[in-house]
Design an enzyme around this catalytic site. Structure first.
Site, PDB file in Angstrom:
ATOM      1  N   CYS A 118     -41.839  38.590 -37.148  1.00  0.00           N
ATOM      2  CA  CYS A 118     -41.398  37.548 -36.207  1.00  0.00           C
ATOM      3  C   CYS A 118     -40.371  38.122 -35.228  1.00  0.00           C
ATOM      4  CB  CYS A 118     -40.869  36.342 -36.968  1.00  0.00           C
ATOM      5  SG  CYS A 118     -40.724  34.874 -35.945  1.00  0.00           S
ATOM      6  N   HIS A 221     -45.514  34.736 -40.782  1.00  0.00           N
ATOM      7  CA  HIS A 221     -44.578  35.045 -41.876  1.00  0.00           C
ATOM      8  C   HIS A 221     -45.295  35.260 -43.211  1.00  0.00           C
ATOM      9  CE1 HIS A 221     -40.658  34.496 -39.892  1.00  0.00           C
ATOM     10  NE2 HIS A 221     -41.325  33.667 -39.108  1.00  0.00           N
ATOM     11  N   GLU A 223     -44.322  36.951 -45.679  1.00  0.00           N
ATOM     12  CA  GLU A 223     -43.368  36.908 -46.807  1.00  0.00           C
ATOM     13  C   GLU A 223     -43.181  35.487 -47.327  1.00  0.00           C
ATOM     14  OE1 GLU A 223     -42.490  36.809 -43.737  1.00  0.00           O
ATOM     15  OE2 GLU A 223     -40.664  35.620 -43.517  1.00  0.00           O
TER      16      GLU A 223
END
Ligand code: MN
Length: 249
Positions: A118, A221, A223
């Site tokens: 990001c 994202h 993660e």
């Protein structure tokens, strides 16, 4: 092999209990867990508000790790790509920009892999000579919602992957991802190749085409949903494999 992965840290202001107003050094814990599940050792690299020149500070940290993850967060300061702040610019964090820039440069210098998420992808693009749209509203081709009002483990829009990129190890042609960004890449940095786009043409993943350095970035994202999404976790696993392969060379 005990690979150590540096995670660029940020600061948040605690607003509860006895320590109201206290600043805390942190990363979102899902970066830690994604690296742990991939079999490596995460290490949080804290920014400091005391330091004016991060060069030796960042280099000392990079010396201790095998790779760098530039984590998400605030908007990149538009002066770094020679623009005045626009009306829709969000929060910026100047010390963090300066720190992350030195982390990136030190990692590249030391030939250590970098993974930007990001803000991380956006900052890499700026460091490498590209630019950003300070807000999606300034890009007239944007037609898709890129900031979901939903839990980060859920997904909102599809992205289309190019063939024969690092991401091909993980994804097929089309994949649905989460989205929490209001800035996007405008001019892509010279040494980089688009690896995935959303249907409206927003760059959602890139990789460096200069073999001297291994750099990848994603606008979504992984993660945040790697705890429930096999491919998001696999992206971290493949990154760690690449770190190991490059370390063995
Ligand atoms: Mn998006």
């Amino acid at each position: 092999m005990n690979l150590v992965i540096g995670l660029s840290g940020s600061i948040f202001l605690n607003m509860e209990d006895t320590f109201r107003g206290y600043k805390r050094a942190y990363v979102n814990n899902d970066y830690v867990e994604s690296i742990v599940r991939a079999g490596a050792i995460p290490m949080i690299l804290p920014v400091s508000l005391e330091i004016k020149n991060f060069k030796s500070y960042a280099k000392a940290m990079i010396d201790k790790v095998d790779a760098l993850v530039l984590t998400g967060g605030q908007d990149v300061n538009p002066y770094l790509y020679n623009e005045e702040p626009a009306l829709e610019l969000g929060e910026i964090f100047e010390e963090r920009d300066l720190f992350d820039i030195e982390l990136y440069k030190a990692a590249i210098e030391a030939k250590k892999p970098v993974f930007g998420v990001c803000r991380g992808l956006q900052l890499i693009n700026v460091i490498e000579g590209g630019s950003l749209y300070q807000d999606l509203s300034y890009a007239d081709f944007v037609k898709i919602k890129h900031s979901q009002n939903d839990h980060p483990t859920r997904t909102i829009h599809y992205i289309d992957f190019e063939e024969n990129t690092f991401f091909s190890k993980v994804y097929d042609k089309k994949y649905k991802v989460n989205s929490f960004h209001h800035q996007i890449i405008k001019d892509l940095a010279k040494d980089f190749k688009i690896c995935a786009k959303s249907a409206d043409g927003v760059i959602e993943a890139f990789e460096c085409i200069n073999d001297e350095k291994f750099v990848i970035g994603v606008q979504y994202h992984p993660e945040m949903n790697s705890c429930v999404d096999i491919k998001s976790q696999k992206l971290f696993n493949e990154f760690i494999k690449e770190v190991e392969n490059r370390k063995m060379k």
